[in-house]
Design a protein around this motif. Structure first.
Motif, mmCIF file in Angstrom:
data_model
loop_
_atom_site.group_PDB
_atom_site.id
_atom_site.type_symbol
_atom_site.label_atom_id
_atom_site.label_comp_id
_atom_site.label_asym_id
_atom_site.label_seq_id
_atom_site.Cartn_x
_atom_site.Cartn_y
_atom_site.Cartn_z
ATOM 1 N N TYR A 165 45.040 35.939 35.158
ATOM 2 C CA TYR A 165 45.529 36.038 36.551
ATOM 3 C C TYR A 165 44.738 35.196 37.551
ATOM 4 O O TYR A 165 44.990 35.255 38.746
ATOM 5 C CB TYR A 165 45.559 37.500 37.039
ATOM 6 N N ARG A 166 43.792 34.376 37.065
ATOM 7 C CA ARG A 166 43.028 33.519 37.994
ATOM 8 C C ARG A 166 43.933 32.521 38.700
ATOM 9 O O ARG A 166 43.633 32.064 39.794
ATOM 10 C CB ARG A 166 41.954 32.736 37.220
ATOM 11 N N ASN A 167 45.025 32.160 38.062
ATOM 12 C CA ASN A 167 45.918 31.132 38.603
ATOM 13 C C ASN A 167 47.008 31.670 39.512
ATOM 14 O O ASN A 167 47.886 30.925 39.942
ATOM 15 C CB ASN A 167 46.534 30.321 37.460
ATOM 16 N N LEU A 168 46.965 32.946 39.838
ATOM 17 C CA LEU A 168 47.894 33.439 40.864
ATOM 18 C C LEU A 168 47.485 32.790 42.186
ATOM 19 O O LEU A 168 46.293 32.773 42.513
ATOM 20 C CB LEU A 168 47.792 34.965 41.005
ATOM 21 N N PRO A 169 48.426 32.276 42.970
ATOM 22 C CA PRO A 169 48.050 31.594 44.218
ATOM 23 C C PRO A 169 47.695 32.542 45.356
ATOM 24 O O PRO A 169 47.274 32.109 46.413
ATOM 25 C CB PRO A 169 49.289 30.756 44.545
ATOM 26 N N TYR A 170 47.881 33.845 45.136
ATOM 27 C CA TYR A 170 47.576 34.858 46.149
ATOM 28 C C TYR A 170 46.598 35.871 45.554
ATOM 29 O O TYR A 170 46.269 35.808 44.362
ATOM 30 C CB TYR A 170 48.864 35.568 46.583
ATOM 31 N N VAL A 171 46.135 36.806 46.366
ATOM 32 C CA VAL A 171 45.281 37.899 45.877
ATOM 33 C C VAL A 171 46.143 39.152 45.832
ATOM 34 O O VAL A 171 46.799 39.495 46.814
ATOM 35 C CB VAL A 171 44.053 38.112 46.794
ATOM 36 N N GLY A 172 46.147 39.801 44.671
ATOM 37 C CA GLY A 172 46.996 40.980 44.525
ATOM 38 C C GLY A 172 46.367 42.062 43.679
ATOM 39 O O GLY A 172 45.276 41.899 43.126
ATOM 40 N N VAL A 173 47.081 43.168 43.606
ATOM 41 C CA VAL A 173 46.638 44.320 42.810
ATOM 42 C C VAL A 173 47.615 44.477 41.639
ATOM 43 O O VAL A 173 48.830 44.384 41.821
ATOM 44 C CB VAL A 173 46.612 45.593 43.696
ATOM 45 N N LEU A 174 47.054 44.694 40.453
ATOM 46 C CA LEU A 174 47.871 44.794 39.254
ATOM 47 C C LEU A 174 48.502 46.177 39.101
ATOM 48 O O LEU A 174 47.973 47.171 39.601
ATOM 49 C CB LEU A 174 47.006 44.504 38.017
ATOM 50 N N LYS A 175 49.596 46.215 38.361
ATOM 51 C CA LYS A 175 50.228 47.496 38.037
ATOM 52 C C LYS A 175 49.304 48.282 37.109
ATOM 53 O O LYS A 175 48.678 47.696 36.225
ATOM 54 C CB LYS A 175 51.556 47.234 37.319
ATOM 55 N N PRO A 176 49.234 49.596 37.271
ATOM 56 C CA PRO A 176 48.367 50.412 36.403
ATOM 57 C C PRO A 176 48.657 50.194 34.915
ATOM 58 O O PRO A 176 47.742 50.255 34.089
ATOM 59 C CB PRO A 176 48.694 51.845 36.826
ATOM 60 N N SER A 177 49.881 49.923 34.587
ATOM 61 C CA SER A 177 50.265 49.753 33.167
ATOM 62 C C SER A 177 49.525 48.586 32.507
ATOM 63 O O SER A 177 49.311 48.588 31.300
ATOM 64 C CB SER A 177 51.765 49.526 33.064
ATOM 65 N N VAL A 178 49.095 47.599 33.304
ATOM 66 C CA VAL A 178 48.394 46.424 32.755
ATOM 67 C C VAL A 178 47.074 46.853 32.118
ATOM 68 O O VAL A 178 46.659 46.314 31.093
ATOM 69 C CB VAL A 178 48.127 45.381 33.866
#
Ligand code: IMP
Ligand code: MG
Length: 181
Positions: A165-178
């Motif tokens: 997920y380093r290459n996501l262009p934004y900062v976000g929170v992952l789904k708990p299932s991950v």
């Protein structure tokens, strides 16, 4: 398969980050006017922020890279850091701009700052994109910070979970299932 599907919500958009990085760059450009700081990127998390930030600073800086031990796949810090890749040049008398992705417990930066001062740096100025003050353990604060965030684990714009997920262009929170995979 899209990496975006694993994101529960976006905390900071690409646009918000770009605007703030420009502002941080302007502050640092003024601070280092006519000087030659050594901008140090702390791999791997800071790489994206670092590459954007230095291009917002019109000063004759130089760059170097360090790697310190990370969490592994866990989401909290052990409090013990190790220098995995050291700087490639002598920093005696240098003004260092330490570029960090996020300050969480602060253990990493606390040790790193002392390490650089022991190696003879004249000044260590810390800029971080994100700050999570709620989780601070070590006695350290950033000199400049992009965003203060709540106590939640974030990914993107350089930050990872299990190296992804380093290459996501934004900062976000992952789904708990991950985290259950
Ligand atoms: P500290 O020593 O606890 O301050 O940890 C700092 C390092 O942990 C950062 O440079 C990141 O690499 C990692 N880290 C801390 N919080 C997060 C997060 O929310 N997402 C991803 N990495 C994190
Ligand atoms: Mg890091």
């Amino acid at each position: 398969m899209s990496i975006h599907e694993d994101v529960q919500y976006v905390l900071l958009t690409e646009e918000q980050i770009a605007k703030r990085v420009q502002e941080l760059g302007a502050v640092l450009e003024a601070k280092y006017a006519d000087r030659s700081p050594l901008a140090v990127c702390i791999l791997r998390g800071s790489a994206v922020f670092f590459s954007d930030l230095i291009r917002e600073m019109n000063v004759p800086l130089t760059t170097d890279f360090m790697r310190v031990s990370s969490y592994g796949n866990a989401t909290h810090s052990s409090g013990n850091i190790q220098i995995l890749t050291d700087l490639s040049e002598d920093i005696t008398g240098k003004e260092i701009l330490l570029v960090e992705d996020i300050i969480d417990s602060g253990n990493t930066l606390y040790k790193l700052k002392n390490f650089l001062l022991l190696k003879g740096a004249k000044e260590v100025f810390i800029v971080t994109l994100l700050d999570k003050p709620a989780r601070r353990e070590a006695d350290i604060t950033a000199d400049l910070s992009g965003f203060t965030i709540e106590d939640e684990f974030v990914v993107g714009y350089g930050l990872d979970y299990a190296e992804k997920y380093r290459n996501l262009p934004y900062v976000g929170v992952l789904k708990p299932s991950v985290y259950q995979k």
